[in-house]
Design a protein around this motif. Structure first.
Motif, PDB file in Angstrom:
ATOM      1  N   MET A 407      -7.556   6.958  29.792  1.00 26.22           N
ATOM      2  CA  MET A 407      -7.658   8.153  28.964  1.00 26.22           C
ATOM      3  C   MET A 407      -8.574   7.928  27.770  1.00 26.22           C
ATOM      4  O   MET A 407      -9.451   8.743  27.466  1.00 26.22           O
ATOM      5  N   ALA A 408      -8.386   6.801  27.078  1.00 27.64           N
ATOM      6  CA  ALA A 408      -9.220   6.496  25.917  1.00 27.64           C
ATOM      7  C   ALA A 408     -10.666   6.264  26.328  1.00 27.64           C
ATOM      8  O   ALA A 408     -11.597   6.760  25.691  1.00 27.64           O
ATOM      9  N   LEU A 409     -10.863   5.511  27.407  1.00 28.45           N
ATOM     10  CA  LEU A 409     -12.215   5.214  27.872  1.00 28.45           C
ATOM     11  C   LEU A 409     -12.939   6.485  28.288  1.00 28.45           C
ATOM     12  O   LEU A 409     -14.122   6.683  27.957  1.00 28.45           O
ATOM     13  N   SER A 410     -12.248   7.377  29.002  1.00 32.28           N
ATOM     14  CA  SER A 410     -12.890   8.616  29.448  1.00 32.28           C
ATOM     15  C   SER A 410     -13.283   9.496  28.266  1.00 32.28           C
ATOM     16  O   SER A 410     -14.333  10.127  28.281  1.00 32.28           O
ATOM     17  N   ALA A 411     -12.439   9.519  27.223  1.00 35.40           N
ATOM     18  CA  ALA A 411     -12.753  10.319  26.037  1.00 35.40           C
ATOM     19  C   ALA A 411     -13.983   9.766  25.320  1.00 35.40           C
ATOM     20  O   ALA A 411     -14.887  10.524  24.937  1.00 35.40           O
ATOM     21  N   ILE A 412     -14.028   8.444  25.150  1.00 28.63           N
ATOM     22  CA  ILE A 412     -15.168   7.837  24.452  1.00 28.63           C
ATOM     23  C   ILE A 412     -16.458   8.020  25.242  1.00 28.63           C
ATOM     24  O   ILE A 412     -17.501   8.383  24.686  1.00 28.63           O
ATOM     25  N   VAL A 413     -16.400   7.788  26.557  1.00 26.64           N
ATOM     26  CA  VAL A 413     -17.586   7.951  27.389  1.00 26.64           C
ATOM     27  C   VAL A 413     -18.055   9.410  27.372  1.00 26.64           C
ATOM     28  O   VAL A 413     -19.257   9.698  27.303  1.00 26.64           O
TER      29      VAL A 413
END
Length: 434
Positions: A407-413
């Motif tokens: 979830m965090a990675l998808s938001a940052i990307v």
């Protein structure tokens, strides 16, 4: 009040209601948020009683910081379910609470920047094409949790046993909630979650899967299991937990702005200008800080309670404050806490199937409402990458301690792609007018 009544408003924001109306309308707000607010701690292994107390204290702090100008109730946030579960699994519950505390600090920092620099910068970083898919990820990534709770005995252990009784009760709970959501009117139309849980609980009693012993043993007055740093646990700081929490906090800020825009239209005042979005965000952040200090989940303004305001046209902050005080009192009633804890996972699983799906659908709705054009390649690329990274559970391990979850990675990307890819449209200040 004469001018207010002419506008069709029962109680305006600053009006003090009659005692009878005050009590009734406050309890109605409590019921509207009750089911969802106690579901979050149930899912993440926190105390529902503490969640009620933190929601009440957080709402009172919110009303104080917004100068009693915004009638909003704060309840448990679903967006933080996965981050809290991940944090507890990797570093323990104490570390999860520290992560929630940092999320509250992020709200405070953003409120300060908005106060100094305005709002457009945030919406240019978090446009609907980024936030919509991330919200979909939040809902869909929780889908296995809901299904496991509906199907299995001991869903959160390695000894999962399929149960036809559980799946039947989950489906009954789900169907009743859906029927209530579509067909019930008036007050009952505002509490379909509570009605669904009640019917599912009754079915569970008939099926013999409810343990009444803890309810009988519980005292009427009982201090809940608070998690206070340095008193009940030694806080541990983890960069990995921070990396999980902060991106989700950034995304939920966009949800907060959306709620404020809707609330402004319902009440007929521009809350983004007065008392100001910076105060509203600071109030929400203060609620998160309070919750994290006593062991409650992060808070957010509730669409259910905005629905109550729409129906009753009773916008008084005193009514919201009354609901908050009642929630705090309920948190100290041991019998209520014991009843909540006795609700079988099958019932909560049935409710979760709907609620987590609604979260995902609300992300899709954001894309539709903002007329996101997927014929534009940049929009298609951003949404596609966010969905696959988030739902697929991709993670980036930066060190032994720090890793970015799906979830965090998808938001940052998603944020980076939006800033890097050509053709980005800048947000106009007009979109914030209510």
């Amino acid at each position: 009040m004469e001018q207010v009544e002419k506008k069709g408003i029962m109680y305006d924001v600053e009006d003090v209601p009659k005692v009878g109306h005050w009590l009734t309308l406050s309890i109605q707000h409590l019921f509207a948020m009750f089911g969802a607010t106690v579901l979050v701690p149930f899912l993440v292994g926190l105390s529902p009683a503490v969640a009620l107390i933190s929601s009440g204290l957080g709402t009172l702090a919110y009303l104080l910081i917004t100068k009693g100008k915004i009638p909003a109730y704060l309840g448990s946030s679903f967006a933080f379910i996965s981050p809290i579960l991940a944090a507890k699994a990797s570093s323990g519950p104490g570390s999860a609470m520290i992560g929630c505390f940092v999320a509250g600090l992020v709200y405070g920092l953003v409120a300060l920047i908005i106060y100094k620099a305005g709002l457009n910068w945030l919406m240019n970083i978090l446009p609907p094409v980024v936030v919509g898919p991330v919200i979909m990820v939040i809902g869909l990534s929780l889908a296995p949790t809901a299904v496991n709770m509906a199907m299995y005995i001991n869903p959160n252990t390695d000894q999962q046993i399929y149960s036809i009784t559980n799946i039947t009760i989950a489906l009954i709970t789900l169907i009743v909630t859906i029927i209530g959501n579509i067909y019930f009117k008036g007050f009952f139309g505002l509490i379909p979650i509570l009605i669904g849980i009640t019917v599912g609980y009754i079915c569970s009693i008939l099926a013999g899967i409810v343990n009444f012993e803890p309810i009988r043993e519980a005292n009427w007055f009982q201090v809940p299991e608070f998690m206070v740093p340095f008193a009940t646990y030694t806080p541990t700081f983890s960069w990995g937990v921070i990396a999980i929490m902060v991106p989700v906090a950034i995304v939920t800020l966009s949800e907060h702005i959306g709620h404020q825009m809707v609330l402004s239209k319902v009440v007929g005042r521009n809350f983004l200008e007065k008392p100001g979005l910076h105060r509203s965000i600071a109030g929400d952040g203060a609620g998160i800080l309070i919750g994290s200090i006593i062991g409650g989940p992060p808070l957010t303004s509730y669409g259910e309670n905005i629905g109550v305001l729409t129906m009753t046209k009773a916008y008084s902050v005193y009514i919201i404050g009354g609901a908050a005080v009642t929630a705090i009192i309920f948190g100290f009633v041991g019998k209520i806490s014991a009843v909540i804890s006795s609700i079988p996972s099958a019932v909560m699983g049935g409710i979760s199937i709907l609620l987590f799906g609604i979260i995902a659908s609300s992300g899709l709705r954001m894309l539709v409402d903002n007329k996101i054009d997927f014929d534009k390649k940049r929009n298609l690329m951003i949404a596609s990458v966010i969905l696959v990274l988030g739902i697929g559970g991709a993670f980036l391990k930066l060190s032994d301690e720090v890793s970015l979850s799906g979830m965090a990675l998808s938001a940052i990307v998603g944020i980076l792609l939006n800033l890097i890819l050509p053709g980005r449209e800048k947000v106009s200040g007009d979109m914030f007018e209510s």
